[in-house]
Every structure is written in C-alpha cells, then in structure tokens.
Write an enzyme that holds these catalytic residues in place. Structure first.
Site, short mmCIF file in Angstrom:
data_model
loop_
_atom_site.label_atom_id
_atom_site.label_comp_id
_atom_site.label_asym_id
_atom_site.label_seq_id
_atom_site.Cartn_x
_atom_site.Cartn_y
_atom_site.Cartn_z
CB ALA A 209 -39.46 157.65 78.39
CB ILE B 190 -26.61 160.05 76.19
CG1 ILE B 190 -26.63 160.37 74.69
CG2 ILE B 190 -27.05 158.61 76.47
CD1 ILE B 190 -27.98 160.30 74.02
CD GLU C 107 -37.51 160.92 77.45
OE1 GLU C 107 -37.92 160.33 76.43
OE2 GLU C 107 -36.58 160.49 78.15
CG LEU D 25 -33.99 159.23 69.09
CD1 LEU D 25 -33.92 158.33 67.86
CD2 LEU D 25 -35.42 159.25 69.64
#
Length: 392
Positions: free
Chosen positions: A251, A171, A372, A139
């Site tokens: 998450a 990532i 996140e 993302l």
C-alpha cells in the site's frame, strides 16, 4: 473537468522514454476515466461528505483493482510500475479514489493472494477485482496505531469455529464493505489474519463522521462482539506481524506513486493560473517569487517520479526493501502536501474555492501523511536502517 490541458502533465526528465507502450496506454486509459468520471463529481462529493456512487464497480471495470493479481484470479497480471501509474492517475482525481483502489488491491486482495488458500483465492479475488465485492482491512485500533504489535483484538479456538472480539478504527470503506481482512491475536498471542464477512452475527461497521479530510471516502470502524468465524476463513500462509506489514509495504508503494498525481494536479493548475491572472499590469507568473515556487514544485515532482520509477523496478525484481518503500512514501507525501499548500497561495483567495483542487488535495493529504505509517515513524524507519539502532 480539469482547469488545465492534460497534455501539460510534467515530464521534465524524459521519464516517459523509460516506460513501455503498455505503461503509457494504461496510464492514459485511467487518466481519461478520471477526467470523464471523477472530475465532474469530485467537488460535490467532497463538499457534501458523500462517496462517489458506483465507484468500486467503475474501478473494477477499468482494471484498477488488484491489477498485479494473476489473471486466473480476476486480476490483470500487470507489473508494479503499471500499478503505480494507475495509483498516480487515480490520486490526481482525489486521494479518496486512490484510497479505495489501494485498500482493495494492497490490503485486501494482496494478503488473500499471498497468504490465502486456493479456495479463498477463488472465492474472493474475482469478485474483489470486479468491484462486485468491497473489502476493508482491519489493523489499526482505538489504542494502537503505530504500534500494531500491541493490538488487543483476539480470537479463540472454539473447536468448530473461532470466536473473534475487538475493534478496529480509521477503516476505509468499512460502512460499505462486504468483507474484511482482520488481523488479530490467537491464544498464543501471535498475529493471524481472518476473513470476516458482513452478516456474521456480532460484526458491525459504524461510520466515522465529521471528517475534514478524505470527505469523498467512507470511513468507519470494524467492531467484533463474539463473532463466530469459520475455520476456513483463517489465512493459512502467514503468522506474525509479517502478514499485515507486507500488506502495508504494498500500500505504501502505491501511495508513493499516487501522491505524485495530487501534486501534479496542483502544479499544473498553478502554472495555468499564473499565466492567466494579471496583477500590476502583467501575469503573476512573471514575478520572481511565483517562478521560484513553480520551479521548486517541478523539481520536487521530478525527484519523486525518479524515486518511484526506480522503486518500481526494484519491486518488479522483488528487491525493494521495506525501508526503501518507507522512504518513498514519506518523501513523496511531504512533497505533495507542500505543493498543495504553496500552490494554493499562488491562487490567492481563489485557491480555497471548490473550482480549484488545492484545498481538497491539501486536506486529503493530511490523512495520507498520517495513515500507512506516519511521517515521523517513517523517518525513524530510515534512521533504524542507517544506524541499526531502534529509536521506537
């Protein structure tokens, strides 16, 4: 092995009485695995910037990958509190271990289970649950972190396949992954998910080096240079940012539990050390300033436990809102990083040594407080929920 006894895990408000026997059994089994498998090698891995060998298969064997995924697809069909407790125990070992399980579970298996075709579920989920296949989630981009709607990664319909171009960064597990769930814009500018497999021409995963944080975790990029993606690899069940954001909700929920484990590890170490270390003729735990720190640690851990337990109940009832999850992620990560830093001071110079976990947890949590959704962005999510006014 732990510096302190595992029987000293704090439960100041009797929260265990609100858990089922299955919850406690799951927590203990993961705790035992962390103690026997992770603790003996985590300092070496972090010091040497290497991942733990065979970690994903081990996580698969203990049922820590996609535990809430239905049994028919290789999961354990557990509830959300079980998932949270698993994340808590994994992060007591290290944030890198929880990250590996969290990405595989919430960012790879979750979207395939939620938005994938039956064929995709059967092909990928059982292998991911077993740790035989490692997944990653694409993302964040070099130019777009907190603003995923501005992503540049895109794909075009070429008739019998899609042509994917772009890049993702930061990532987890990218250098190791066998496949990735990648979010990209179609020709209409709408976000959709694609499953990209290693071996597809033009797909590369360069590793990110020289990290001071999450050093026991492999991090890298996902680079797509005219990658031909089969049409059956498009996730059919969602269009728009709802797809990736729902993954992040799952998450973030796991993180809110996980960081309690890191805080507990620091707290219990500090308590034990404060009773053993003597200065001016008596244990440092007998001094007011040290007791103040310990009392505040326990208070904040207890508040975080209660926050997560109720959030888990709401998740089980499908009532938890993204803003509620955001609050727990922000509050609990800040709680954990503060405890890691302050507990290091209780240990003085010993607090920087690898034999104790404080510096490792503190460094890891510098990443967790950013990924996140950053601490500040989560504050604005709560502000939006309060006022109805978007401050982004």
């Amino acid at each position: 092995m732990s510096y302190y006894s595992l029987t000293s895990i704090p439960d100041y408000y009797g929260i265990d009485a609100l858990l089922t026997e299955e919850h406690k059994l799951i927590r203990q089994s993961v705790r035992d695995w962390v103690e026997s498998f992770v603790m003996p090698q985590i300092d070496h891995a972090a010091q040497n910037h290497t991942d733990i060998p065979n970690l994903m298969k081990e996580l698969g064997q203990i049922g820590a990958l996609g535990p809430y995924i239905p049994v028919e697809y290789g999961g354990s069909g557990l509830d959300q509190i079980s998932y949270g407790l698993i994340m808590q125990e994994l992060e007591r070992g290290d944030s890198a271990v929880r990250s590996a399980a969290s990405v595989q579970s919430s960012l790879v298996m979750f979207p395939i289970n939620e938005f994938g075709s039956e064929e995709q579920k059967k092909k990928y989920l059982p292998q991911l649950a077993a740790g035989e296949m490692i997944g990653s989630f694409g993302l964040t981009e070099p130019n777009h972190g907190s603003d995923p709607g501005s992503m540049e990664t895109n794909f075009k319909d070429m008739g019998d396949h899609y042509l994917l171009n772009g890049a993702k960064m930061w990532i987890t597990n990218s250098p190791l992954c066998h496949m990735a769930v990648v979010w990209a814009k179609n020709e209409e500018g709408k976000v959709q998910g694609l499953i990209v497999e290693r071996g597809m021409e033009g797909f590369t995963t360069p590793e990110t080096h020289n990290k001071w944080s999450l050093r026991a975790s492999k991090t890298g990029e996902l680079v797509f240079n005219n990658v031909k993606v089969p049409k059956e690899n498009l996730l059919p069940g969602v269009t728009g940012l709802k797809g990736p954001l729902s993954c992040l909700n799952s998450a973030r929920y796991g993180i809110s539990w996980g960081v309690i484990g890191a805080a507990i590890d620091c707290y219990c170490t500090a308590v034990q050390y404060s009773k053993e270390r003597k200065q001016f003729g008596k244990p440092i735990g007998s001094y007011q300033l040290q007791q103040k720190k310990l009392a505040e640690f326990l208070t904040e851990i207890t508040k975080a436990q209660l926050l997560c337990l109720q959030l888990g109940n709401l998740k089980n009832e499908h009532k938890a809102t993204p803003a509620q999850i955001s609050m727990a992620k922000r509050n609990n990560v800040k709680m954990a990083i503060d405890i890691a830093r302050e507990s290091r001071q209780i240990l003085g110079g010993m607090g920087i040594m690898g034999e104790f976990p404080m510096m490792r947890h503190a460094a890891n949590l510098e990443s967790v407080i950013t990924y996140e959704g950053t601490h500040d962005v989560h504050l604005l999510i709560t502000g939006l929920d309060i006022t109805g006014i978007n401050a982004f």
